[in-house]
Scaffold this active site. Structure first.
Site: not given
Ligand SMILES: Cc1ncc(COP(=O)(O)O)c(C=O)c1O
Length: 362
Positions: A68-69, A169, A189, A306
């Site tokens: 996603g990042t 999400q 994930h 994070c």
């Protein structure tokens, strides 16, 4: 036995997905023209069809990324490069959107006390003649709140702005095909797939460039030999993903139970995905609650993964207007596929003692 209530951080790997990943670990290089290469290419293209169907890509494209990042980063940097654009992002975005946006000189869009974007503020910001790029998460990672993307998309389109939606999400919880956006990111994930695999859904005709040079993979959009096993895992997870209807009752029981124990629920006034409750007990730092629950066999989190393990207050909760002390009390419970009502009851039974002990020592 453990009780896992941290699905927003990561979801348990589906064994069927794990098997598909294991089967693909020895795949060849999809760029090779020989049989081994063609077989690997077939696996990647099958996953692309699975992800296209899952995200409602239609005529659009799917670009595989490391998660996603990277998908968020590719969208923001790639779209910003298409022409000078002002970048507008909600102040409660995940760091993988917020930080590249800040580097691009973004303006932050305000949210109300429940975490909803101030749509009037967005409309005013879009009135500026310089074209904009708007980035908004469909579902907030810490609160589970759902943004009004129909309205955001309408305002963006009316102003000729590009829209990126972080659906990391939302995937598996809301129908992604209903989200109109130029780009949309997902991560394996969060849908019971492996870590390190994600994708960007790209509207057809958007000529988005790569983040770095070095290869022709993914139609020049993402150089580097493909993570075939991860991509296969993402495809399998996407095919299996579906909202869990049981989470509505379970999430309701969790929330009512927490409120009955005296907790405040953050973002309670906004519509939220079922099973995600961000709650705070006055006088009990969230970090201590999470540690005590962990010792008692329950996994949950104080906020975004994070930022866990540090004592900085969640920027998401501060953006909602919570005082620092209240924000530090937040605990995020996120149920998912496999969570049982019985597990929720166990957590609700453990909490009164834990909270009383922490308050006594505070
Ligand atoms: C809303 C949101 N966007 C992006 C990400 C990053 O995805 P990944 O972990 O695959 O890099 C996360 C992960 O927590 C997230 O919750």
């Amino acid at each position: 036995v453990r009780i896992y209530l941290d699905h927003n951080a990561t979801t348990p790997l589906d064994p069927r997905v794990g098997q598909a990943v294991a089967d693909a670990l020895g795949a060849g290089n999809p760029s090779s023209v020989h049989q081994e290469g063609r077989e690997a290419r077939d696996r990647v293209e099958r996953a692309r069809r699975q992800v296209a169907a899952f995200t409602g890509a239609g005529q659009g494209e799917i670009v595989f990324t490391s998660g996603g990042t990277e998908a968020n980063h590719l969208a923001l940097v790639g779209l910003a490069r298409l022409g000078r654009r002002r970048v507008l992002v909600a102040s409660i975005e995940h760091p993988s959107v917020l930080e590249p946006a800040r580097a691009l000189g973004a303006s932050l869009l305000a949210v109300d006390g429940e975490g909803r974007i101030d749509l009037a503020g967005l409309e005013r910001a879009l009135a500026d003649p310089v074209p904009a790029l708007v980035a908004v998460a469909a579902v907030n990672h810490e609160l589970g709140t759902i943004q009004d993307l129909v309205e955001v998309a309408r305002l963006a389109a009316a102003a000729g702005a590009l829209l990126h939606v972080d659906a990391v999400q939302a995937a598996g919880r809301l129908p992604l095909e209903a989200i109109a956006a130029d780009t949309l990111s997902i991560s394996a994930h969060k849908i019971h797939g492996p870590k390190g695999a994600g994708a960007l859904r790209l509207r057809r005709g958007l000529d988005l460039g790569p983040l770095w040079p070095g290869g022709h993979q993914e139609r020049e959009r993402r150089p580097g030999t493909e993570n075939v096993a991860g991509i296969v895992g993402l495809g399998a997870a996407a095919e299996l993903a579906s909202p869990d209807p049981g989470l509505v009752e379970l999430g309701g029981a969790l929330e009512r139970g927490l409120i009955a124990l005296g907790a405040r629920v953050h973002g309670a006034g906004a519509s939220r995905v079922p099973g995600v409750v961000n709650a705070g007990f006055a006088g009990a730092p969230g970090e201590l609650v999470v540690q005590a629950l962990d010792l008692a066999g329950v996994a949950c989190s104080t906020g975004a993964a994070c930022t866990s393990g540090t004592v900085t207050a969640s920027p998401v909760l501060l953006a909602l207007g919570l005082p620092r002390e209240r924000a530090l009390e937040a605990v995020r419970f996120s149920a998912g596929r496999g969570t049982t009502l019985q597990e929720v009851q166990v957590v609700l039974e453990l909490l009164p003692d834990i909270i009383a002990r922490i308050r006594a020592h505070a």
